[in-house]
Motif scaffolding. Structure first.
Motif, PDB file in Angstrom:
ATOM      1  N   ASN A 142     -19.941  73.289  19.045  1.00  0.00           N
ATOM      2  CA  ASN A 142     -20.669  72.531  20.059  1.00  0.00           C
ATOM      3  C   ASN A 142     -20.958  73.367  21.291  1.00  0.00           C
ATOM      4  O   ASN A 142     -20.312  74.390  21.533  1.00  0.00           O
ATOM      5  N   SER A 200     -24.657  70.429  18.760  1.00  0.00           N
ATOM      6  CA  SER A 200     -23.523  70.432  17.838  1.00  0.00           C
ATOM      7  C   SER A 200     -24.068  70.710  16.449  1.00  0.00           C
ATOM      8  O   SER A 200     -25.075  70.128  16.047  1.00  0.00           O
ATOM      9  N   ASN A 254     -17.351  71.045  13.352  1.00  0.00           N
ATOM     10  CA  ASN A 254     -18.492  71.242  14.236  1.00  0.00           C
ATOM     11  C   ASN A 254     -18.273  72.361  15.248  1.00  0.00           C
ATOM     12  O   ASN A 254     -17.149  72.620  15.681  1.00  0.00           O
TER      13      ASN A 254
END
Length: 366
Positions: A328, A343, A326
């Motif tokens: 973010n 995210s 991810n």
């Protein structure tokens, strides 16, 4: 990337994005993907630029940059939360926040400064004797926080590189084969090693673990029940989550190792920006820009907050953070009235592509 604009300019003039109370009324979400919208029609903003829902819809649609995106935007007259691309629709889904962890670290350090444990100008060698070479120019707490320390990256691999201890990271940094820290320091240079040292400072000054201090000083007072520092070797992530557990140890401690949720990150940043966590003198450091940050692409305050300025003059403060799989972001206006958490699951590893996506998400949200 070309994107639609609303009544205020959204082309974006940035100081930099690094890759790395009142009742809320739901935003009208007709332009968002069905899975990205919550609530019925309502005013988009009160005394602020409206959320660019058309741009957000495009940015949240799975593509070659992100295969799924979660966005949460809250503030007076605006509330929007949702996810696309198969990401969990649970608003409390957990995820690894990466370098957003650094904001928690700097908050604890500034609390310790406010308590008189040390000052921003205390040399690190006084707090951590024998950690940095005596031949190096003194590096202060302020320099670590603001990425003006002149520290370089280690030129050798630390012991157990898959999950190094903080001490092993610093030992690699100070290996005789590696170059010394820059002196004099000529520019602000983002470096996660600064925050490994700050985590060590926290533990030395308090006699407790970094994880315990985050819980004692931030998570418990704010009621953050799903925000914590995992133990070394812990590859799990609570369910529901935005990403599956990873095979390798993702631990990065005070530099980038925490787990949290979008609602709890929002509450943390809003509380921080509104002065709930710091005394006034330390609160001012959140927004104080070092001289060495002038002319730098990614500008960080003394407290390590990233400052980004939009085309319409809106200034937001926060941090990005990546932790596979991810990328973010956490940003808010200085008064904390509007806060964005995002995210997305990274499909393109190119840092410049990720930077552009982060910038676009922020531009559309403020």
């Amino acid at each position: 990337m070309t994107k639609p604009v609303n009544s205020r300019s959204r082309t974006g003039r940035w100081a930099g994005i690094a890759v790395a109370g009142a009742a809320l009324v739901a935003v009208s979400a007709a332009a968002l993907p069905a899975s990205a919208a919550t609530g019925g029609p309502g005013p988009v903003a009160v005394g602020a630029a409206p959320v660019d829902r058309t741009a957000l819809a495009g940015l949240m649609t799975p593509d070659g940059v992100g295969s799924g995106t979660m966005v949460r935007i809250t503030g007076p007259g605006v509330r929007l939360a949702g996810a696309t691309g198969g990401l969990s629709q649970d608003p409390a889904a957990s995820f690894r926040i990466g370098s957003i962890t650094k904001v928690f670290t700097s908050t604890v350090v500034l609390q310790l400064v406010g308590e008189g444990r040390f000052t921003l100008d205390t040399p690190v060698r006084e707090l951590l004797p024998g950690t940095l070479p005596a031949s190096w120019a003194p590096i202060t707490v302020r320099q670590l926080l603001s990425h003006t320390s002149g520290l370089r990256l280690p030129c050798v691999a630390p012991e157990n590189p898959a999950s190094p201890t903080p001490a092993a990271v610093i030992a690699a940094l100070t290996d005789p084969k590696c170059p010394a820290a820059e002196s004099p320091v000529t520019t602000q240079q983002y470096n996660g090693i600064n925050y490994f040292l700050l985590g060590m400072v926290i533990e030395k000054a308090t006699g407790r673990s970094y994880a315990d201090e985050v819980q004692r000083r931030i998570a418990r007072p704010l009621g953050l029940r799903h925000t914590y520092v995992p133990r070394p070797g812990d590859t799990s992530i609570p369910s529901p989550s935005l990403a599956a557990p990873v095979a390798d140890d993702p631990w990065a401690w005070a530099e980038g190792g925490m787990i949290s949720t979008a609602p709890e990150l929002e509450h943390f940043l809003r509380s921080l920006l509104r002065g709930r966590l710091l005394a006034p003198a330390q609160q001012a450091e959140l927004f104080r820009m070092p001289k060495l940050s002038e002319g730098v692409r990614d500008r960080f305050s003394t407290a390590g907050l990233l400052r980004a300025e939009l085309e319409d003059g809106t200034v937001v403060w926060g941090k990005t953070g990546s932790k596979v799989p991810n990328a973010n972001g956490l940003f808010g206006t200085r008064d904390g009235d509007r806060v964005l958490v995002f995210s997305y699951t990274v499909a393109a590893r190119d840092p410049e592509v990720q930077r552009a996506r982060a910038e676009a998400l922020v531009e559309a949200s403020f």
